[in-house]
Design a protein around this motif. Sequence first.
Motif, PDB file in Angstrom:
ATOM      1  N   GLU A  34       3.699   3.854 -58.277  1.00 35.25           N
ATOM      2  CA  GLU A  34       3.921   4.122 -56.857  1.00 35.25           C
ATOM      3  C   GLU A  34       2.628   4.250 -56.064  1.00 35.25           C
ATOM      4  O   GLU A  34       1.558   4.505 -56.626  1.00 35.25           O
ATOM      5  N   VAL A  35       2.754   4.075 -54.755  1.00 30.15           N
ATOM      6  CA  VAL A  35       1.651   4.349 -53.843  1.00 30.15           C
ATOM      7  C   VAL A  35       2.141   5.341 -52.800  1.00 30.15           C
ATOM      8  O   VAL A  35       3.325   5.375 -52.470  1.00 30.15           O
ATOM      9  N   LEU A  36       1.232   6.158 -52.298  1.00 22.59           N
ATOM     10  CA  LEU A  36       1.555   7.051 -51.189  1.00 22.59           C
ATOM     11  C   LEU A  36       1.193   6.315 -49.904  1.00 22.59           C
ATOM     12  O   LEU A  36       0.063   5.842 -49.747  1.00 22.59           O
ATOM     13  N   VAL A  37       2.187   6.190 -49.026  1.00 29.89           N
ATOM     14  CA  VAL A  37       1.982   5.469 -47.766  1.00 29.89           C
ATOM     15  C   VAL A  37       2.030   6.456 -46.607  1.00 29.89           C
ATOM     16  O   VAL A  37       2.960   7.271 -46.520  1.00 29.89           O
ATOM     17  N   ARG A  38       1.035   6.390 -45.748  1.00 29.89           N
ATOM     18  CA  ARG A  38       1.111   7.118 -44.479  1.00 29.89           C
ATOM     19  C   ARG A  38       1.917   6.248 -43.523  1.00 29.89           C
ATOM     20  O   ARG A  38       1.514   5.138 -43.196  1.00 29.89           O
ATOM     21  N   VAL A  39       3.076   6.734 -43.153  1.00 27.80           N
ATOM     22  CA  VAL A  39       4.040   5.932 -42.395  1.00 27.80           C
ATOM     23  C   VAL A  39       3.630   5.854 -40.922  1.00 27.80           C
ATOM     24  O   VAL A  39       3.339   6.879 -40.295  1.00 27.80           O
ATOM     25  N   HIS A  40       3.592   4.637 -40.397  1.00 29.79           N
ATOM     26  CA  HIS A  40       3.366   4.452 -38.957  1.00 29.79           C
ATOM     27  C   HIS A  40       4.673   4.183 -38.227  1.00 29.79           C
ATOM     28  O   HIS A  40       4.817   4.525 -37.054  1.00 29.79           O
ATOM     29  N   ALA A  41       5.624   3.545 -38.915  1.00 36.58           N
ATOM     30  CA  ALA A  41       6.918   3.247 -38.294  1.00 36.58           C
ATOM     31  C   ALA A  41       7.965   3.099 -39.390  1.00 36.58           C
ATOM     32  O   ALA A  41       7.647   2.705 -40.517  1.00 36.58           O
ATOM     33  N   ALA A  42       9.214   3.445 -39.039  1.00 38.66           N
ATOM     34  CA  ALA A  42      10.338   3.343 -39.980  1.00 38.66           C
ATOM     35  C   ALA A  42      11.511   2.669 -39.271  1.00 38.66           C
ATOM     36  O   ALA A  42      11.866   3.060 -38.156  1.00 38.66           O
ATOM     37  N   GLY A  43      12.074   1.647 -39.906  1.00 37.81           N
ATOM     38  CA  GLY A  43      13.214   0.941 -39.317  1.00 37.81           C
ATOM     39  C   GLY A  43      14.494   1.757 -39.465  1.00 37.81           C
ATOM     40  O   GLY A  43      14.642   2.543 -40.405  1.00 37.81           O
ATOM     41  N   VAL A  44      15.418   1.569 -38.530  1.00 41.48           N
ATOM     42  CA  VAL A  44      16.721   2.238 -38.565  1.00 41.48           C
ATOM     43  C   VAL A  44      17.770   1.204 -38.990  1.00 41.48           C
ATOM     44  O   VAL A  44      17.863   0.125 -38.393  1.00 41.48           O
ATOM     45  N   ASN A  45      18.542   1.529 -40.037  1.00 41.79           N
ATOM     46  CA  ASN A  45      19.496   0.582 -40.623  1.00 41.79           C
ATOM     47  C   ASN A  45      20.846   1.238 -40.872  1.00 41.79           C
ATOM     48  O   ASN A  45      20.929   2.458 -41.004  1.00 41.79           O
ATOM     49  N   PRO A  46      21.918   0.432 -41.018  1.00 42.12           N
ATOM     50  CA  PRO A  46      23.240   1.007 -41.262  1.00 42.12           C
ATOM     51  C   PRO A  46      23.303   2.029 -42.403  1.00 42.12           C
ATOM     52  O   PRO A  46      23.933   3.074 -42.226  1.00 42.12           O
ATOM     53  N   PRO A  47      22.652   1.804 -43.583  1.00 36.25           N
ATOM     54  CA  PRO A  47      22.764   2.828 -44.619  1.00 36.25           C
ATOM     55  C   PRO A  47      22.280   4.210 -44.171  1.00 36.25           C
ATOM     56  O   PRO A  47      22.743   5.226 -44.685  1.00 36.25           O
ATOM     57  N   ASP A  48      21.361   4.243 -43.193  1.00 35.07           N
ATOM     58  CA  ASP A  48      20.854   5.534 -42.710  1.00 35.07           C
ATOM     59  C   ASP A  48      21.981   6.322 -42.039  1.00 35.07           C
ATOM     60  O   ASP A  48      22.106   7.530 -42.224  1.00 35.07           O
ATOM     61  N   TRP A  49      22.788   5.616 -41.216  1.00 37.69           N
ATOM     62  CA  TRP A  49      23.867   6.368 -40.572  1.00 37.69           C
ATOM     63  C   TRP A  49      25.084   6.524 -41.472  1.00 37.69           C
ATOM     64  O   TRP A  49      25.841   7.476 -41.317  1.00 37.69           O
ATOM     65  N   TYR A  50      25.246   5.641 -42.480  1.00 39.80           N
ATOM     66  CA  TYR A  50      26.311   5.879 -43.468  1.00 39.80           C
ATOM     67  C   TYR A  50      26.015   7.170 -44.254  1.00 39.80           C
ATOM     68  O   TYR A  50      26.898   7.990 -44.486  1.00 39.80           O
ATOM     69  N   LEU A  51      24.749   7.320 -44.682  1.00 43.91           N
ATOM     70  CA  LEU A  51      24.347   8.525 -45.417  1.00 43.91           C
ATOM     71  C   LEU A  51      24.531   9.766 -44.544  1.00 43.91           C
ATOM     72  O   LEU A  51      25.091  10.771 -44.979  1.00 43.91           O
ATOM     73  N   ARG A  52      24.060   9.672 -43.314  1.00 45.87           N
ATOM     74  CA  ARG A  52      24.192  10.806 -42.398  1.00 45.87           C
ATOM     75  C   ARG A  52      25.661  11.197 -42.227  1.00 45.87           C
ATOM     76  O   ARG A  52      26.021  12.367 -42.190  1.00 45.87           O
ATOM     77  N   GLY A  53      26.524  10.179 -42.183  1.00 45.51           N
ATOM     78  CA  GLY A  53      27.947  10.425 -41.963  1.00 45.51           C
ATOM     79  C   GLY A  53      28.709  10.900 -43.184  1.00 45.51           C
ATOM     80  O   GLY A  53      29.866  11.272 -43.072  1.00 45.51           O
ATOM     81  N   GLY A  54      28.072  10.836 -44.360  1.00 49.92           N
ATOM     82  CA  GLY A  54      28.733  11.379 -45.545  1.00 49.92           C
ATOM     83  C   GLY A  54      28.922  10.420 -46.701  1.00 49.92           C
ATOM     84  O   GLY A  54      29.445  10.805 -47.748  1.00 49.92           O
ATOM     85  N   LEU A  55      28.491   9.142 -46.557  1.00 48.34           N
ATOM     86  CA  LEU A  55      28.564   8.217 -47.695  1.00 48.34           C
ATOM     87  C   LEU A  55      27.366   8.507 -48.601  1.00 48.34           C
ATOM     88  O   LEU A  55      26.224   8.349 -48.184  1.00 48.34           O
ATOM     89  N   THR A  56      27.628   8.975 -49.811  1.00 45.98           N
ATOM     90  CA  THR A  56      26.519   9.319 -50.702  1.00 45.98           C
ATOM     91  C   THR A  56      26.547   8.517 -51.998  1.00 45.98           C
ATOM     92  O   THR A  56      25.745   8.736 -52.890  1.00 45.98           O
ATOM     93  N   ARG A  57      27.472   7.573 -52.094  1.00 46.68           N
ATOM     94  CA  ARG A  57      27.583   6.739 -53.288  1.00 46.68           C
ATOM     95  C   ARG A  57      27.402   5.288 -52.881  1.00 46.68           C
ATOM     96  O   ARG A  57      28.153   4.761 -52.073  1.00 46.68           O
ATOM     97  N   MET A  58      26.379   4.653 -53.410  1.00 48.75           N
ATOM     98  CA  MET A  58      26.151   3.233 -53.136  1.00 48.75           C
ATOM     99  C   MET A  58      27.263   2.394 -53.779  1.00 48.75           C
ATOM    100  O   MET A  58      27.724   2.738 -54.870  1.00 48.75           O
ATOM    101  N   PRO A  59      27.664   1.291 -53.124  1.00 44.79           N
ATOM    102  CA  PRO A  59      28.618   0.386 -53.776  1.00 44.79           C
ATOM    103  C   PRO A  59      28.108   0.020 -55.165  1.00 44.79           C
ATOM    104  O   PRO A  59      26.933  -0.282 -55.336  1.00 44.79           O
ATOM    105  N   GLY A  60      28.998   0.080 -56.155  1.00 40.69           N
ATOM    106  CA  GLY A  60      28.605  -0.258 -57.523  1.00 40.69           C
ATOM    107  C   GLY A  60      28.183   0.935 -58.354  1.00 40.69           C
ATOM    108  O   GLY A  60      28.066   0.841 -59.570  1.00 40.69           O
ATOM    109  N   GLU A  61      27.925   2.086 -57.692  1.00 38.72           N
ATOM    110  CA  GLU A  61      27.550   3.278 -58.451  1.00 38.72           C
ATOM    111  C   GLU A  61      28.773   4.143 -58.717  1.00 38.72           C
ATOM    112  O   GLU A  61      29.682   4.213 -57.894  1.00 38.72           O
TER     113      GLU A  61
END
Length: 336
Positions: A34-61
Amino acid sequence: MSTHTMKAVRLHEHGGPEVLRYEEVPVPEPGPGEVLVRVHAAGVNPPDWYLRGGLTRMPGEKESTVGLPAIPGTDVSGVVEAVAPDVDGFAPCDEVFGLLRFPSFGGSAYAEYVAAPASDLAHKPAALDHVHAAAVPMAGLTAWQFLIEVGHDHPSPFQNERHRPTTLDADTRVLVNGAAGGVGHLALQLAKWKGAHVTAVASGAHETFLRELGADRFIDYTNHRPEELVHDLDLVLDTVGGPDSSRFLRTLTRGGSLFPVFPGDFDEEETVKLGVRVSTAQVRSNGAQLAELGRLLDKGAVRVAIDSTYALSDARAAHERAARGHIQGKVVLEVR
């Protein structure tokens, strides 16, 4: 143990955008590979709001892989701060971008620092600033793995056979549904890069934008039903997907393909009778593919559009923007 702290956005409970909390947390330690990255920007994607909304199991898991509190986010662009001893190819001060640990909810990108698997990262295209680079990974790799090359042998949780992209060249007729969104606007450009004829479907507000990106034909779905206007297509990439996706089957020529990004319900008898195939993939982190996409971004063959940017501390407003829909390009968080 490090006692350094950073700011991050965390969920302590599931719910609406209001559950996103901006707070002090420990800076992660990069593990092997691994590398430690100092984040300058982070994209917003559907899994982010699925997780926030309560989906905690990825398809297939089989089970949830998330414990609370959790830091959402998968897409980052930033600068390498430190590198584990076993990592080659990255050094401190390198500018990098990546889709982290997908498919899982372990990306933890909504933060000032993130520990990232080196294999998920690529050098950031010099032509792009961090905001534009952070918009690329998930959307760009989804478009790439659906249309160009899957790049892995992992079975899909959505189907038994491996997804196979279709050949794209000057004789290929493609329709992209939801063409103005993150995946859609990049897929449109990748199909054009391969020489295909592309019909873009979106609401009328996006017509100029999509024609500038190279769409040969534009259909405003608020005025017309695209499935009644087009036929003899070789490929439909439906970035909206879901239950309505099967209406596109009748737009395909025999031997054509429908790729729904969000799996829908299809009648196998109908697809056999029409002589078409339906195939979907699950996007996976892939630094090498991102590097290839980065080369196209660097030379301007593909460009990424930003819908809006928000400070990391204002992640709630970014999620509220995403929930309103009709996004043109990507929503991105900036670490200011």
